[in-house]
Design a protein around this motif. Structure first.
Motif, PDB file in Angstrom:
ATOM      1  N   GLN A 263      -2.699  -2.137  -5.012  1.00  0.00           N
ATOM      2  CA  GLN A 263      -3.379  -2.404  -3.755  1.00  0.00           C
ATOM      3  C   GLN A 263      -3.177  -4.026  -3.680  1.00  0.00           C
ATOM      4  O   GLN A 263      -3.459  -4.859  -4.412  1.00  0.00           O
TER       5      GLN A 263
ATOM      6  N   LEU B 128      -4.983  -6.978  -1.978  1.00  0.00           N
ATOM      7  CA  LEU B 128      -6.352  -7.365  -1.445  1.00  0.00           C
ATOM      8  C   LEU B 128      -6.380  -8.790  -0.908  1.00  0.00           C
ATOM      9  O   LEU B 128      -7.425  -9.432  -0.646  1.00  0.00           O
TER      10      LEU B 128
ATOM     11  N   ASN C 297      -4.238  -5.486   2.389  1.00  0.00           N
ATOM     12  CA  ASN C 297      -4.918  -4.427   2.240  1.00  0.00           C
ATOM     13  C   ASN C 297      -4.145  -2.889   2.171  1.00  0.00           C
ATOM     14  O   ASN C 297      -4.909  -2.076   2.403  1.00  0.00           O
TER      15      ASN C 297
ATOM     16  N   ARG D 107      -1.543  -0.593   0.424  1.00  0.00           N
ATOM     17  CA  ARG D 107      -1.325   0.189  -1.028  1.00  0.00           C
ATOM     18  C   ARG D 107      -0.054   1.089  -1.149  1.00  0.00           C
ATOM     19  O   ARG D 107       0.412   1.412  -0.173  1.00  0.00           O
TER      20      ARG D 107
END
Length: 87
Positions: free
Chosen positions: A22, A24, A48, A50
Motif C-alpha cells: 500500500q 501511504l 492510497n 494498493r
C-alpha cells in the motif's frame, strides 16, 4: 520508505500465499519485480492505492522480491504478507 532508487519492499519468500503493498504517501509509487525497476516500467500505485497478490495456483504465483521507487523524494510504503509453512 522508498526513494528514487529501486528499493526492496519485500524480499522473496517461497512460503508466501498473499501480499498487500500500500502507498501511504502523497507521491506516486512504482513497483516491480527487479532491481532494474524504473518509473517507466513499474506498476503505478497512486497515493492510497494498493497492490494485492493472492495465490490461486502455486505454479503461477509470484514468490520473488518486490521493489519500489518514486520519481522524486521518498514515499511511505506498507507491506502485509501472509505465508504458510512449506508442506
Amino acid at each position: 520508505s522508498v526513494g528514487t532508487s529501486a528499493t526492496v519492499v519485500r524480499a522473496a519468500n517461497n512460503n508466501r500465499t498473499s501480499l498487500l503493498v500500500q502507498n501511504l504517501s502523497t507521491a506516486d509509487v512504482y513497483v516491480g519485480e527487479t532491481s532494474g525497476l524504473t518509473t517507466a516500467n513499474g506498476i503505478l500505485l497512486k497515493p492510497n492505492e494498493r497492490l494485492v497478490l493472492t495465490r490461486v495456483s502455486p505454479e503461477t504465483f509470484y514468490y520473488g522480491a518486490i521493489y519500489g521507487r518514486v520519481a522524486s523524494g521518498t514515499a511511505d510504503v506498507r507491506v502485509w504478507e501472509r505465508e504458510y509453512p512449506a508442506v
